[in-house]
Scaffold this active site. Structure first.
Site, PDB file in Angstrom:
ATOM      1  N   ASN A  10       0.846  -1.186   0.000  1.00  0.00           N
ATOM      2  CA  ASN A  10       0.000   0.000   0.000  1.00  0.00           C
ATOM      3  C   ASN A  10       0.894   1.254   0.000  1.00  0.00           C
ATOM      4  O   ASN A  10       1.676   1.461   0.938  1.00  0.00           O
ATOM      5  CB  ASN A  10      -0.900  -0.035   1.252  1.00  0.00           C
ATOM      6  CG  ASN A  10      -1.848   1.143   1.305  1.00  0.00           C
ATOM      7  OD1 ASN A  10      -1.455   2.272   1.025  1.00  0.00           O
ATOM      8  ND2 ASN A  10      -3.088   0.896   1.680  1.00  0.00           N
ATOM      9  N   HIS A  13       0.887   6.312   1.661  1.00  0.00           N
ATOM     10  CA  HIS A  13       1.587   7.310   2.465  1.00  0.00           C
ATOM     11  C   HIS A  13       2.739   7.995   1.731  1.00  0.00           C
ATOM     12  O   HIS A  13       3.279   8.984   2.218  1.00  0.00           O
ATOM     13  CB  HIS A  13       2.011   6.720   3.807  1.00  0.00           C
ATOM     14  CG  HIS A  13       0.806   6.426   4.657  1.00  0.00           C
ATOM     15  ND1 HIS A  13      -0.275   7.283   4.716  1.00  0.00           N
ATOM     16  CD2 HIS A  13       0.477   5.355   5.429  1.00  0.00           C
ATOM     17  CE1 HIS A  13      -1.210   6.767   5.505  1.00  0.00           C
ATOM     18  NE2 HIS A  13      -0.779   5.593   5.936  1.00  0.00           N
ATOM     19  N   HIS A  46      -5.720   3.677  -1.822  1.00  0.00           N
ATOM     20  CA  HIS A  46      -7.038   3.966  -1.266  1.00  0.00           C
ATOM     21  C   HIS A  46      -7.422   5.382  -1.662  1.00  0.00           C
ATOM     22  O   HIS A  46      -6.796   6.351  -1.219  1.00  0.00           O
ATOM     23  CB  HIS A  46      -6.956   3.825   0.267  1.00  0.00           C
ATOM     24  CG  HIS A  46      -8.249   4.038   0.976  1.00  0.00           C
ATOM     25  ND1 HIS A  46      -8.361   3.913   2.344  1.00  0.00           N
ATOM     26  CD2 HIS A  46      -9.484   4.360   0.537  1.00  0.00           C
ATOM     27  CE1 HIS A  46      -9.609   4.144   2.705  1.00  0.00           C
ATOM     28  NE2 HIS A  46     -10.311   4.422   1.631  1.00  0.00           N
ATOM     29  N   ARG A  48      -9.568   7.981  -0.892  1.00  0.00           N
ATOM     30  CA  ARG A  48     -10.501   8.342   0.182  1.00  0.00           C
ATOM     31  C   ARG A  48     -11.413   9.472  -0.279  1.00  0.00           C
ATOM     32  O   ARG A  48     -11.025  10.305  -1.106  1.00  0.00           O
ATOM     33  CB  ARG A  48      -9.727   8.793   1.428  1.00  0.00           C
ATOM     34  CG  ARG A  48      -8.965   7.672   2.105  1.00  0.00           C
ATOM     35  CD  ARG A  48      -8.361   8.173   3.410  1.00  0.00           C
ATOM     36  NE  ARG A  48      -9.387   8.359   4.412  1.00  0.00           N
ATOM     37  CZ  ARG A  48      -9.641   7.515   5.405  1.00  0.00           C
ATOM     38  NH1 ARG A  48      -8.913   6.434   5.560  1.00  0.00           N
ATOM     39  NH2 ARG A  48     -10.598   7.756   6.265  1.00  0.00           N
ATOM     40  N   ARG A  52      -7.253  12.726   1.030  1.00  0.00           N
ATOM     41  CA  ARG A  52      -6.123  13.191   1.853  1.00  0.00           C
ATOM     42  C   ARG A  52      -4.775  12.684   1.337  1.00  0.00           C
ATOM     43  O   ARG A  52      -3.748  13.267   1.655  1.00  0.00           O
ATOM     44  CB  ARG A  52      -6.312  12.796   3.322  1.00  0.00           C
ATOM     45  CG  ARG A  52      -6.208  11.329   3.590  1.00  0.00           C
ATOM     46  CD  ARG A  52      -6.256  11.028   5.068  1.00  0.00           C
ATOM     47  NE  ARG A  52      -7.584  11.231   5.623  1.00  0.00           N
ATOM     48  CZ  ARG A  52      -7.997  10.645   6.746  1.00  0.00           C
ATOM     49  NH1 ARG A  52      -7.168   9.864   7.430  1.00  0.00           N
ATOM     50  NH2 ARG A  52      -9.210  10.838   7.206  1.00  0.00           N
ATOM     51  N   GLU A  73      -8.822   0.505  -2.907  1.00  0.00           N
ATOM     52  CA  GLU A  73      -9.729   0.521  -1.751  1.00  0.00           C
ATOM     53  C   GLU A  73     -10.697   1.688  -1.904  1.00  0.00           C
ATOM     54  O   GLU A  73     -10.296   2.790  -2.294  1.00  0.00           O
ATOM     55  CB  GLU A  73      -8.934   0.694  -0.456  1.00  0.00           C
ATOM     56  CG  GLU A  73      -8.002  -0.461  -0.178  1.00  0.00           C
ATOM     57  CD  GLU A  73      -7.160  -0.256   1.073  1.00  0.00           C
ATOM     58  OE1 GLU A  73      -6.415  -1.180   1.421  1.00  0.00           O
ATOM     59  OE2 GLU A  73      -7.237   0.830   1.672  1.00  0.00           O
ATOM     60  N   THR A 104      -8.281   3.632   8.542  1.00  0.00           N
ATOM     61  CA  THR A 104      -9.514   2.847   8.533  1.00  0.00           C
ATOM     62  C   THR A 104      -9.666   2.093   9.856  1.00  0.00           C
ATOM     63  O   THR A 104      -8.996   1.097  10.092  1.00  0.00           O
ATOM     64  CB  THR A 104      -9.499   1.865   7.344  1.00  0.00           C
ATOM     65  OG1 THR A 104      -9.028   2.546   6.198  1.00  0.00           O
ATOM     66  CG2 THR A 104     -10.881   1.306   7.091  1.00  0.00           C
ATOM     67  N   GLU A 154     -11.118  -9.340   3.388  1.00  0.00           N
ATOM     68  CA  GLU A 154      -9.846  -8.966   4.013  1.00  0.00           C
ATOM     69  C   GLU A 154     -10.130  -8.794   5.497  1.00  0.00           C
ATOM     70  O   GLU A 154     -10.971  -7.969   5.891  1.00  0.00           O
ATOM     71  CB  GLU A 154      -9.293  -7.670   3.402  1.00  0.00           C
ATOM     72  CG  GLU A 154      -7.970  -7.264   4.067  1.00  0.00           C
ATOM     73  CD  GLU A 154      -7.218  -6.176   3.318  1.00  0.00           C
ATOM     74  OE1 GLU A 154      -7.320  -6.106   2.073  1.00  0.00           O
ATOM     75  OE2 GLU A 154      -6.514  -5.399   3.992  1.00  0.00           O
ATOM     76  N   HIS A 195      -3.790  -4.368   7.990  1.00  0.00           N
ATOM     77  CA  HIS A 195      -3.949  -3.183   8.818  1.00  0.00           C
ATOM     78  C   HIS A 195      -3.069  -3.271  10.071  1.00  0.00           C
ATOM     79  O   HIS A 195      -3.222  -4.177  10.875  1.00  0.00           O
ATOM     80  CB  HIS A 195      -5.386  -2.915   9.255  1.00  0.00           C
ATOM     81  CG  HIS A 195      -5.600  -1.445   9.484  1.00  0.00           C
ATOM     82  ND1 HIS A 195      -5.260  -0.831  10.649  1.00  0.00           N
ATOM     83  CD2 HIS A 195      -6.031  -0.490   8.654  1.00  0.00           C
ATOM     84  CE1 HIS A 195      -5.496   0.459  10.523  1.00  0.00           C
ATOM     85  NE2 HIS A 195      -5.959   0.689   9.330  1.00  0.00           N
TER      86      HIS A 195
HETATM   87  N1  PXP Z   1      -5.947  -3.030   4.314  1.00  0.00           N
HETATM   88  C1  PXP Z   1      -6.916  -2.070   4.291  1.00  0.00           C
HETATM   89  C2  PXP Z   1      -8.284  -2.470   3.850  1.00  0.00           C
HETATM   90  C3  PXP Z   1      -6.633  -0.743   4.654  1.00  0.00           C
HETATM   91  O1  PXP Z   1      -7.612   0.193   4.624  1.00  0.00           O
HETATM   92  C4  PXP Z   1      -5.311  -0.404   4.999  1.00  0.00           C
HETATM   93  C5  PXP Z   1      -4.975   1.014   5.333  1.00  0.00           C
HETATM   94  O2  PXP Z   1      -5.214   1.823   4.234  1.00  0.00           O
HETATM   95  C6  PXP Z   1      -4.349  -1.421   4.986  1.00  0.00           C
HETATM   96  C7  PXP Z   1      -4.697  -2.725   4.667  1.00  0.00           C
HETATM   97  C8  PXP Z   1      -2.913  -1.138   5.302  1.00  0.00           C
HETATM   98  O3  PXP Z   1      -2.776  -0.756   6.626  1.00  0.00           O
HETATM   99  P1  PXP Z   1      -1.377  -0.225   7.149  1.00  0.00           P
HETATM  100  O4  PXP Z   1      -1.110   1.043   6.432  1.00  0.00           O
HETATM  101  O5  PXP Z   1      -1.590  -0.061   8.609  1.00  0.00           O
HETATM  102  O6  PXP Z   1      -0.368  -1.296   6.811  1.00  0.00           O
END
Ligand code: PXP
Length: 243
Positions: A10, A13, A46, A48, A52, A73, A104, A154, A195
């Site tokens: 992901n 960030h 994602h 959003r 952001r 996402e 999330t 998930e 997550h």
């Molecule tokens: N899975 C989902 C569905 C999420 O919304 C997120 C955060 O955007 C993640 C995984 C990844 O989480 P993290 O950034 O804490 O690794």
């Protein structure tokens, strides 16, 4: 042969840093190129509602740039479902969204919001996008997700990841993840998880037999500050036994 868990990286960030100053750097596409050099099988972003981090234009650019699967996402709103159908990622994951949340927090309310999420699932599936539902490791929620006809769930690992590694509380949450995975798998659902996973709490989740894919963002981007994104991804791949 040892189990090979798929890693979805992901990269939200990277965009968070870019948006913090409204600059064009760090480049999201440079992040895609770094992930491309690794054995990670998917890139997750994602979009959003508050934009952001990921922006609308990032979505087609990321999809065009990579040969890996892209997992988008989205919240189950008409706007986001339409945008997802227009962009046609391989996979999508419906997540809950609250504007004021840091990230999330918690899985989908598949009981209270059944009709809305089921409608989004139908529309996205009809567009040939594989739908995953982000839910808590709870048997009732898994059954509802199954009823909606999504092929993938998930599991939200936040409750597990929130506790110190190997603490009693983490162990209890881990057992819920194991049980939920076994139950969902028995229904024929593909089970992904994610997550809050980081470099010391991910291995045991990856070792759960029927977990197919882990989506990890924050920890990898944070590690990338010191070792670069390619190495940060490779280190995570080694941890999950996929290198
Ligand atoms: N899975 C989902 C569905 C999420 O919304 C997120 C955060 O955007 C993640 C995984 C990844 O989480 P993290 O950034 O804490 O690794």
């Amino acid at each position: 042969m040892p189990k090979q868990t798929i890693l979805g990286v992901n990269i939200d960030h990277v965009a968070t840093i870019r948006q913090a100053r409204g600059t064009v750097y760090p480049s999201l596409l440079e992040a895609v190129d770094a992930v491309e050099k690794t054995a990670a099988q998917a890139i997750t972003i994602h979009l959003r509602e508050d934009r952001r981090h990921i922006q609308d234009k990032d979505v087609p650019e990321v999809i065009a740039r990579t040969n890996k699967r892209v997992n988008l996402e989205l919240a189950a709103t008409d706007e986001m479902v339409q945008l997802t159908c227009n962009n046609k990622p391989h996979d999508c994951c419906i997540v809950p969204e609250k504007r004021e949340e840091l990230t999330t927090e918690g899985g989908l309310d598949v009981i209270g919001q059944y009709d809305r999420i089921a409608k989004a699932t139908d529309t996205l599936s009809a567009a040939n996008i594989r739908v995953s539902l982000f839910i808590e490791p709870d048997l009732e929620h898994i059954l509802k997700a199954y009823d909606m006809g999504a092929p993938v769930i998930e599991l939200h690992t936040g409750a597990y990841a929130h506790h110190p590694d190997d603490s009693e509380a983490a162990n209890q949450e881990f057992e819920k993840l194991e049980l939920a995975t076994e139950f969902a798998n028995s229904l024929g659902l593909q089970v992904n998880a994610g997550h809050g996973l980081h470099y010391t709490n991910t291995q045991r989740v990856a070792q759960i037999d029927d977990i197919v894919e882990l989506n990890i963002g924050h920890a990898i981007v944070a590690r990338a500050l010191f070792v670069g994104l390619e190495q940060a991804v490779n280190e995570m791949l080694t941890i999950i036994g996929n290198s």
